[in-house]
Each structure stands twice: as structure tokens, then as C-alpha cells.
Design an enzyme around this catalytic site. Structure first.
Site, short mmCIF file in Angstrom:
data_model
loop_
_atom_site.label_atom_id
_atom_site.label_comp_id
_atom_site.label_asym_id
_atom_site.label_seq_id
_atom_site.Cartn_x
_atom_site.Cartn_y
_atom_site.Cartn_z
N CYS A 13 0.84 -1.21 0.00
CA CYS A 13 0.00 0.00 0.00
C CYS A 13 0.87 1.25 0.00
O CYS A 13 2.02 1.23 0.43
CB CYS A 13 -0.90 -0.04 1.24
SG CYS A 13 -1.81 1.48 1.59
N HIS A 14 0.28 2.32 -0.45
CA HIS A 14 0.96 3.62 -0.46
C HIS A 14 1.49 3.99 0.93
O HIS A 14 2.56 4.60 1.06
CB HIS A 14 -0.06 4.66 -0.93
CG HIS A 14 0.55 5.92 -1.40
ND1 HIS A 14 0.49 6.35 -2.70
CD2 HIS A 14 1.28 6.85 -0.72
CE1 HIS A 14 1.14 7.50 -2.80
NE2 HIS A 14 1.61 7.82 -1.62
N THR A 15 0.75 3.61 1.97
CA THR A 15 1.17 3.96 3.33
C THR A 15 2.49 3.28 3.70
O THR A 15 3.28 3.82 4.48
CB THR A 15 0.05 3.59 4.33
OG1 THR A 15 -1.19 4.12 3.84
CG2 THR A 15 0.30 4.17 5.71
N HIS A 35 0.94 -4.03 6.00
CA HIS A 35 -0.25 -3.96 6.86
C HIS A 35 -1.51 -4.38 6.10
O HIS A 35 -2.61 -4.04 6.52
CB HIS A 35 -0.41 -2.52 7.37
CG HIS A 35 -0.64 -1.53 6.28
ND1 HIS A 35 0.39 -1.03 5.53
CD2 HIS A 35 -1.77 -1.00 5.78
CE1 HIS A 35 -0.11 -0.22 4.61
NE2 HIS A 35 -1.42 -0.19 4.74
N GLU A 36 -1.34 -5.07 4.96
CA GLU A 36 -2.51 -5.43 4.16
C GLU A 36 -2.43 -6.93 3.84
O GLU A 36 -2.39 -7.33 2.69
CB GLU A 36 -2.50 -4.59 2.87
CG GLU A 36 -3.82 -4.55 2.14
CD GLU A 36 -3.77 -3.61 0.92
OE1 GLU A 36 -4.51 -2.62 0.92
OE2 GLU A 36 -3.00 -3.89 -0.01
N CYS A 65 -10.87 -3.66 20.58
CA CYS A 65 -10.76 -4.30 21.90
C CYS A 65 -12.11 -4.46 22.58
O CYS A 65 -12.29 -5.29 23.44
CB CYS A 65 -9.81 -3.51 22.79
SG CYS A 65 -10.48 -1.94 23.40
N CYS A 68 -12.23 -0.27 25.36
CA CYS A 68 -11.70 1.09 25.55
C CYS A 68 -12.85 2.10 25.36
O CYS A 68 -13.89 1.78 24.80
CB CYS A 68 -10.56 1.36 24.58
SG CYS A 68 -11.06 1.68 22.86
N CYS A 71 -14.15 2.26 21.75
CA CYS A 71 -14.96 1.11 21.34
C CYS A 71 -16.34 1.16 21.98
O CYS A 71 -17.35 0.92 21.33
CB CYS A 71 -14.27 -0.21 21.71
SG CYS A 71 -12.95 -0.69 20.59
N CYS A 79 -10.19 2.27 17.61
CA CYS A 79 -9.93 1.67 18.92
C CYS A 79 -8.55 2.12 19.38
O CYS A 79 -7.58 1.99 18.66
CB CYS A 79 -9.96 0.14 18.81
SG CYS A 79 -9.29 -0.71 20.25
N ARG A 83 -3.10 1.54 21.13
CA ARG A 83 -2.53 2.53 20.22
C ARG A 83 -1.12 2.97 20.61
O ARG A 83 -0.23 3.09 19.77
CB ARG A 83 -3.46 3.73 20.20
CG ARG A 83 -2.94 4.87 19.37
CD ARG A 83 -3.87 6.06 19.52
NE ARG A 83 -3.39 7.20 18.81
CZ ARG A 83 -3.40 8.44 19.29
NH1 ARG A 83 -3.86 8.66 20.51
NH2 ARG A 83 -2.97 9.43 18.57
N CYS A 142 -6.75 -3.37 4.10
CA CYS A 142 -6.55 -1.92 4.07
C CYS A 142 -7.32 -1.26 2.93
O CYS A 142 -8.42 -0.78 3.11
CB CYS A 142 -5.06 -1.56 4.00
SG CYS A 142 -4.80 0.22 3.99
N ARG A 337 -2.57 -2.55 -7.47
CA ARG A 337 -2.06 -3.20 -6.28
C ARG A 337 -1.20 -4.38 -6.72
O ARG A 337 -1.58 -5.14 -7.62
CB ARG A 337 -3.18 -3.76 -5.42
CG ARG A 337 -3.66 -2.84 -4.32
CD ARG A 337 -2.58 -2.56 -3.29
NE ARG A 337 -3.13 -1.96 -2.10
CZ ARG A 337 -3.19 -0.64 -1.87
NH1 ARG A 337 -2.72 0.21 -2.76
NH2 ARG A 337 -3.71 -0.18 -0.74
#
Ligand code: NAI
Ligand code: ZN
Length: 342
Positions: A13-15, A35-36, A65, A68, A71, A79, A83, A142, A337
Site C-alpha cells: 500500500c501507499h502507506t 499492513h494489508e 478491543c 476502551c 470502542c 480503537c 494505540r 486496508c 495493487r
């Protein structure tokens, strides 16, 4: 409370590129990016309650979770249960599960899917049906969910709406799909890369605008095409000038602009307050407003039922050894992608 997951496939991903290029101020290196992804649980910790070895999962950079304040508010998918450690590249106990020799390696976004194996807290794993192909549904970790969810949940696109989508990567193309599913009548795709036109139309765009072909007069052009502006604008570039244009394209009185793009380091968006005083709404979207553990299985069903398209977004597939080529293809705009397989 953690599971060892064998990653079977992951999108790029771009991120990840933003992080790799040092544009992310919170970056900790050395790290395992990614992360994907999607994978299979191979081992579970003693306190894991809802997952078993063999379960198919999508790691979530946004945990759920269910305890929190965020949530339990019932008002957001953000959430913040883990973090603080996640943003430092650490597991919830402050430790790290990757190392090279004696050197501990940082996690990234709590997922680190550019790895054969990763360790993820149970609250950041969405269990999905076992018959879904992991080399496709990984994109639900993602980009695809972000785009579809932003159109449906955060944009609130309604039947008959006019929608503009800025930036037609996997996120923007998915936003087009989301707008189509929500019943939009007119969907204008905007991208500086003409090659995005064909696929945008396949996924539901009714019009295509290339800002470079109209001397950058994007706002005027879209206002002309829509008798005064769009109902919903969905920004998927990360370019702050485009963010402002997206808002300017919204109809006075009710138009809503949803920002998804991640800006470069220290960049700020400036706009005259009158743009929102006259009734436009500017908001953002994180992971399409979707709560990962409870919400993602539905997106997997939608894919399996043919309601959403993922295969068309996968322009390249390559082994992990060639991952740097995947980044090159992204930067040159050749890929939509790339899915990395292990
Ligand atoms: P991508 O790089 O694949 O696609 C971006 C597209 O924008 C490209 O087609 C490019 O040609 C186009 N573009 C660039 N400059 C433009 C301009 N001035 N006008 C019109 N189009 C322009 O990126 P991807 O993966 O689709 O991600 C899009 C953005 O969303 C990124 O900033 C990414 O970091 C962010 N993102 C945000 C998430 C969230 O939860 N809010 C989740 C995933 C990604
Ligand atoms: Zn929470």
C-alpha cells in the site's frame, strides 16, 4: 493474548511507501513493514479466547478491543486499546517479537505483514471464513475496505447521489465501488494518470476527469458537470491541494468531503472557513469506518458473493523476494495493487 500468524499474501500500500521514505514522523526503524495481509493462525497464547490454530485471519492495524472508551462509545471504529505501543512499533507489553541476531526489530502498524510469520494481538485479528482466497481478500486489510467503507459509512452516499472520487489507486477505485453499491447515479473519477480511466469505468465510474488535460481547472470542471457541486467527494491522494479541491467541489449547503489520503510529513491543509460555513462538511475516514473484527467478515462475504470486485485491482503478483519491484511499480503508477505471495 497474541497469535502467531503465517502470512500467505500481502498487498503493498501507499502507506508502506510513505513509511519507507521516512515521511512518517512516528517511524521506528529497523522495522518489518506491511499492513494489508491475510494468513493462518499457527499458534495461540494462553489468554487467546476467540481464535484457534488453523483459523484464517486478516491482521488489523486498527484493533477492536471492545472495552476502551472509543470502542464502547459506539461512535467510532478508532480503537485506542493498544494505540500507544502500536505507534511505537511495539507489542502491547512493550516488547518486540522480531529480531535479527541480538537486535530487536520494530513492528509496523501492529501488523508487519511483509514477513512469513508475524505476531499480532488477538484484538487485532479479524477471523474470516476459510473458503475465501487469502491472496485476494488480503486487500480487505486496508485499501479496499477503506475505499468502500468511506463511501458507504463516512460519506453516507445515497441512491441517486453525485459523487467525485479523487485519486484512483486501490483506495479510490474501491471508493468508486462503494459509491456504486450505495446507489450513486453519477460517479466522477479524477486522476492525473489516464490509464486509470478504463478500470474506473469498469468499477462504476460514469465520468473521468484528468486535471492535467484541463490546465488543473478541476473544480470549475466538476462544478460545471454537476450543476453546482457533488453531494459527496472522496479524496484518496494524500495531496493537500487535492484535499482542498475536493471540498471546493462539494455542493453548498450539504456537500460532504471525506479525506482518506495520508499527507506528507508536517503538511497542513488551509482553507477559508466560508467553505464549511456555507454548510459543507469536511471529515476524514480511517479504515472506512469499519470495525475490523466485527465488520470485516461481511466484506469477505460481499467479495465471495460477487458484490465487490477485488481481482481487478490486483495488477501484479510477485514473491516476497521481489517486493522492491512492487514499490517501483507503485511509484511509477504502473500498478494498482501488487500482491506479494510467500
Ligand atoms: P495510490 O498511490 O495507489 O493511488 C493514488 C492515486 O492518486 C494514483 O492513481 C495517482 O495517479 C493519483 N493522484 C496523485 N496525485 C493526484 C492529483 N494531484 N490529482 C488526482 N489524482 C492524483 O494510493 P492508494 O494506496 O490508493 O492510497 C491512497 C491514499 O490513501 C494514500 O495517501 C494512502 O496513504 C491513503 N490511505 C488511507 C487510509 C485510511 O484509512 N484513511 C488507508 C489506506 C490508504
Ligand atoms: Zn477499543
Amino acid at each position: 493474548m497474541e497469535a502467531l500468524v503465517e502470512i500467505m499474501a500481502t498487498g503493498v500500500c501507499h502507506t508502506d511507501a510513505v513509511m519507507l521514505e521516512g515521511q512518517n514522523p512516528k517511524a521506528s526503524f529497523p522495522a518489518v513493514l506491511g499492513h494489508e495481509g491475510a494468513g493462518i493462525v499457527r499458534a495461540i497464547g494462553a489468554e487467546v479466547r476467540e481464535l484457534d490454530v488453523g483459523d484464517h485471519v486478516i491482521p488489523l492495524y486498527g484493533s477492536e478491543c471492545r472495552t476502551c472508551p472509543n470502542c464502547t462509545s459506539g461512535r467510532t471504529n478508532l480503537c485506542w486499546g493498544i494505540r500507544e505501543t502500536r505507534e511505537k512499533g511495539l507489542m502491547p507489553d512493550g516488547g518486540r517479537r522480531f529480531s535479527v541476531g541480538d537486535e530487536a526489530i520494530y513492528h509496523f502498524m501492529g501488523t508487519s505483514t511483509f514477513s512469513n510469520f508475524t505476531v499480532v494481538p488477538e484484538i487485532a485479528l479479524a477471523k474470516i471464513r476459510a473458503d475465501a482466497p487469502l491472496d485476494k481478500v488480503c486487500l480487505l486489510g486496508c485499501g479496499v475496505t477503506t475505499g468502500i467503507g468511506a463511501a458507504i459509512n463516512d460519506g453516507g452516499v445515497r441512491p441517486g447521489d453525485t459523487v467525485a472520487v479523487f485519486g484512483l489507486g486501490a483506495v479510490g477505485l474501491s471508493a468508486i465501488q462503494g459509491a456504486r453499491i450505495a446507489g450513486a447515479a453519477k460517479i466522477i473519477g479524477v486522476d492525473i494518470n489516464n490509464q486509470k480511466k478504463a478500470i474506473a469505468k469498469t468499477l462504476g465510474a460514469t465520468d473521468f476527469v484528468n486535471p492535467t488535460k484541463i490546465d488543473g481547472r478541476t473544480v470549475e470542471c466538476i462544478l460545471d458537470m454537476t450543476s453546482g457541486g457533488v453531494d459527496i467527494a472522496l479524496e484518496c491522494t494524500g495531496n493537500i491541494d487535492v484535499m482542498r479541491q475536493s471540498l471546493e467541489c462539494c455542493h453548498v449547503g450539504w456537500g460532504t468531503c471525506v479525506l482518506m489520503g495520508v499527507e506528507g510529513r508536517d503538511q497542513e491543509l488551509s482553507l477559508p472557513p466560508v467553505l464549511v460555513r456555507y454548510g459543507r462538511t469536511l471529515k476524514g475516514s480511517y479504515f472506512g469506518g469499519v470495525r475490523g473484527r466485527s465488520g470485516l467478515p461481511k466484506y469477505v462475504d460481499w467479495y465471495m458473493d460477487g458484490k465487490i470486485e477485488i481481482d481487478a485491482l490486483i495488477s501484479h503478483v510477485m514473491p516476497i523476494e521481489e517486493i522492491n519491484t512492487a514499490f517501483d511499480l507503485m511509484r511509477s503508477g504502473e500498478s494498482i495493487r501488487t500482491v506479494i505471495t510467500f
